[in-house]
Scaffold this motif. Structure first.
Motif, mmCIF file in Angstrom:
data_model
loop_
_atom_site.group_PDB
_atom_site.id
_atom_site.type_symbol
_atom_site.label_atom_id
_atom_site.label_comp_id
_atom_site.label_asym_id
_atom_site.label_seq_id
_atom_site.Cartn_x
_atom_site.Cartn_y
_atom_site.Cartn_z
ATOM 1 N N LEU A 1 0.834 -1.200 0.000
ATOM 2 C CA LEU A 1 0.000 0.000 0.000
ATOM 3 C C LEU A 1 0.872 1.255 0.000
ATOM 4 N N ILE A 2 1.977 1.205 0.703
ATOM 5 C CA ILE A 2 2.909 2.335 0.696
ATOM 6 C C ILE A 2 3.514 2.514 -0.690
ATOM 7 N N LEU A 3 3.942 1.419 -1.305
ATOM 8 C CA LEU A 3 4.566 1.509 -2.620
ATOM 9 C C LEU A 3 3.571 1.919 -3.700
ATOM 10 N N SER A 4 2.296 1.644 -3.489
ATOM 11 C CA SER A 4 1.292 2.023 -4.480
ATOM 12 C C SER A 4 1.210 3.540 -4.669
ATOM 13 N N THR A 5 1.656 4.296 -3.672
ATOM 14 C CA THR A 5 1.653 5.753 -3.795
ATOM 15 C C THR A 5 2.791 6.247 -4.691
ATOM 16 N N LEU A 6 3.748 5.369 -4.998
ATOM 17 C CA LEU A 6 4.904 5.741 -5.808
ATOM 18 C C LEU A 6 4.847 5.142 -7.206
ATOM 19 N N SER A 7 3.820 4.338 -7.487
ATOM 20 C CA SER A 7 3.756 3.587 -8.742
ATOM 21 C C SER A 7 2.762 4.191 -9.717
ATOM 22 N N ASP A 8 2.847 3.716 -10.959
ATOM 23 C CA ASP A 8 1.920 4.163 -12.007
ATOM 24 C C ASP A 8 0.831 3.135 -12.289
ATOM 25 N N ILE A 9 1.151 1.864 -12.117
ATOM 26 C CA ILE A 9 0.199 0.766 -12.336
ATOM 27 C C ILE A 9 0.295 -0.187 -11.156
ATOM 28 N N ASN A 10 -0.864 -0.521 -10.569
ATOM 29 C CA ASN A 10 -0.920 -1.435 -9.431
ATOM 30 C C ASN A 10 -1.707 -2.688 -9.814
ATOM 31 N N LEU A 11 -1.033 -3.831 -9.780
ATOM 32 C CA LEU A 11 -1.647 -5.106 -10.133
ATOM 33 C C LEU A 11 -1.793 -5.990 -8.905
ATOM 34 N N VAL A 12 -2.825 -6.819 -8.916
ATOM 35 C CA VAL A 12 -3.036 -7.798 -7.848
ATOM 36 C C VAL A 12 -3.170 -9.174 -8.502
ATOM 37 N N THR A 13 -2.332 -10.109 -8.075
ATOM 38 C CA THR A 13 -2.389 -11.481 -8.580
ATOM 39 C C THR A 13 -3.167 -12.353 -7.606
ATOM 40 N N VAL A 14 -4.110 -13.113 -8.132
ATOM 41 C CA VAL A 14 -4.873 -14.062 -7.312
ATOM 42 C C VAL A 14 -4.766 -15.442 -7.944
ATOM 43 N N SER A 15 -4.903 -16.464 -7.126
ATOM 44 C CA SER A 15 -4.839 -17.838 -7.599
ATOM 45 C C SER A 15 -6.236 -18.428 -7.668
ATOM 46 N N ILE A 16 -6.585 -18.929 -8.849
ATOM 47 C CA ILE A 16 -7.879 -19.588 -9.007
ATOM 48 C C ILE A 16 -8.009 -20.760 -8.043
ATOM 49 N N LYS A 17 -6.893 -21.452 -7.811
ATOM 50 C CA LYS A 17 -6.926 -22.654 -6.982
ATOM 51 C C LYS A 17 -6.920 -22.348 -5.490
ATOM 52 N N LYS A 18 -6.473 -21.162 -5.104
ATOM 53 C CA LYS A 18 -6.225 -20.916 -3.688
ATOM 54 C C LYS A 18 -6.967 -19.714 -3.110
ATOM 55 N N THR A 19 -6.988 -18.602 -3.834
ATOM 56 C CA THR A 19 -7.508 -17.358 -3.272
ATOM 57 C C THR A 19 -9.018 -17.430 -3.061
ATOM 58 N N LYS A 20 -9.451 -17.124 -1.865
ATOM 59 C CA LYS A 20 -10.870 -17.065 -1.565
ATOM 60 C C LYS A 20 -11.412 -15.686 -1.919
ATOM 61 N N MET A 21 -12.639 -15.635 -2.425
ATOM 62 C CA MET A 21 -13.220 -14.366 -2.835
ATOM 63 C C MET A 21 -13.254 -13.368 -1.689
ATOM 64 N N GLU A 22 -13.514 -13.860 -0.470
ATOM 65 C CA GLU A 22 -13.563 -12.927 0.660
ATOM 66 C C GLU A 22 -12.204 -12.280 0.929
ATOM 67 N N ASN A 23 -11.117 -12.998 0.605
ATOM 68 C CA ASN A 23 -9.791 -12.409 0.783
ATOM 69 C C ASN A 23 -9.494 -11.374 -0.289
ATOM 70 N N LEU A 24 -9.979 -11.608 -1.505
ATOM 71 C CA LEU A 24 -9.836 -10.598 -2.549
ATOM 72 C C LEU A 24 -10.640 -9.356 -2.191
ATOM 73 N N GLU A 25 -11.852 -9.554 -1.688
ATOM 74 C CA GLU A 25 -12.675 -8.422 -1.274
ATOM 75 C C GLU A 25 -12.034 -7.677 -0.102
ATOM 76 N N ARG A 26 -11.454 -8.431 0.824
ATOM 77 C CA ARG A 26 -10.767 -7.796 1.954
ATOM 78 C C ARG A 26 -9.566 -6.979 1.476
ATOM 79 N N ALA A 27 -8.806 -7.536 0.520
ATOM 80 C CA ALA A 27 -7.653 -6.809 -0.023
ATOM 81 C C ALA A 27 -8.097 -5.519 -0.700
ATOM 82 N N LYS A 28 -9.212 -5.584 -1.424
ATOM 83 C CA LYS A 28 -9.706 -4.388 -2.096
ATOM 84 C C LYS A 28 -10.146 -3.331 -1.078
ATOM 85 N N LYS A 29 -10.779 -3.755 0.008
ATOM 86 C CA LYS A 29 -11.191 -2.799 1.032
ATOM 87 C C LYS A 29 -9.989 -2.119 1.669
ATOM 88 N N LEU A 30 -8.927 -2.902 1.898
ATOM 89 C CA LEU A 30 -7.710 -2.324 2.463
ATOM 90 C C LEU A 30 -7.100 -1.302 1.504
#
Length: 233
Positions: free
Chosen positions: A168-197
């Motif tokens: 989150l700190i580095l996102s203030t210094l960047s031009d493009i911010n990407l988030v990688t999720v795993s179809i096999k592992k990442t739970k939707m609630e964790n993606l939603e939690r990451a987005k809220k953060l």
């Protein structure tokens, strides 16, 4: 021997390699009105494949002829030095470079060439007691400003979002911010939690990469979509 993680190099005609190049193309389309010098890639939590995707994305940009600096900004569990088979010396790396940065300093003991002439790697260096303070320091800001003049593109492999504020700190210094999720592992609630953060920190998500999706005939696949398609209603 090149790492098994670098599929885009080992199998450049694979569906995975093509999908990584598609991510590169979509980033270009999504940023037509601005210059992109720093891209960060993070994930909701560990094990989603962010380092794997980041390494291959760096290769894709190098294949396009760009001079790329890959920074391993996961100061807690970085592994880009293993992927690119570069020594991660305790006297060098990103940690020490931020700590000791001077405007006229020589980068040679911190930044290393890789097997690809268009990619240099800045490994993590030793694990610091204060990663957040270092990443948010004025030294780091000045360092990145100088590196932007030296390289066509900087790609940063960041820590996961949940439980850590490094990305989150580095996102203030960047031009493009990407988030990688795993179809096999990442739970939707964790993606939603990451987005809220990210929302709470005013950190923009420009794209989400799905790792380990498996269409017919392929082992890995990933794709990018603009954040307009991932938003809370």
């Amino acid at each position: 021997m090149k790492s098994k993680d670098l599929i885009i190099t080992k199998n450049p005609k694979s569906l995975f390699a093509e999908s990584i190049r598609t991510i590169r193309t979509n980033i270009a389309f999504a940023s037509l009105d601005k210059e992109v010098k720093i891209i960060i890639n993070t994930s909701p939590e560990a094990g989603d494949g962010k380092s794997f995707i980041t390494a291959n994305l760096a290769i894709a940009y190098a294949q396009e002829g760009k001079k790329v600096l890959l920074i391993d900004a996961d100061l807690r569990r970085g592994r880009q030095h293993e992927i690119f088979e570069v020594m991660n010396v305790t006297s060098g790396g990103y940690t020490n470079l931020m700590l000791n940065y001077k405007d006229n300093m020589d980068f040679s003991k911190y930044i290393f060439p890789t097997f690809d002439k268009n990619i240099d790697l800045l490994p993590t260096g030793p694990t610091p007691p204060n990663p957040v303070e270092l990443l948010g320091s004025e030294n780091n800001r000045r360092l990145l400003d100088r590196l932007k003049k030296k390289y066509d593109l900087i790609i940063m492999d960041c820590t996961p979002i949940i439980g850590l504020s490094d990305a989150l700190i580095l996102s203030t210094l960047s031009d493009i911010n990407l988030v990688t999720v795993s179809i096999k592992k990442t739970k939707m609630e964790n993606l939603e939690r990451a987005k809220k953060l990210c929302d709470q920190a005013n950190a923009r998500i420009d794209g989400v990469i799905l790792n380990q999706s498996q269409p017919v005939g392929s082992h890995y696949y990933s794709y990018y979509y603009n954040n307009d398609y991932y938003s809370e209603k």
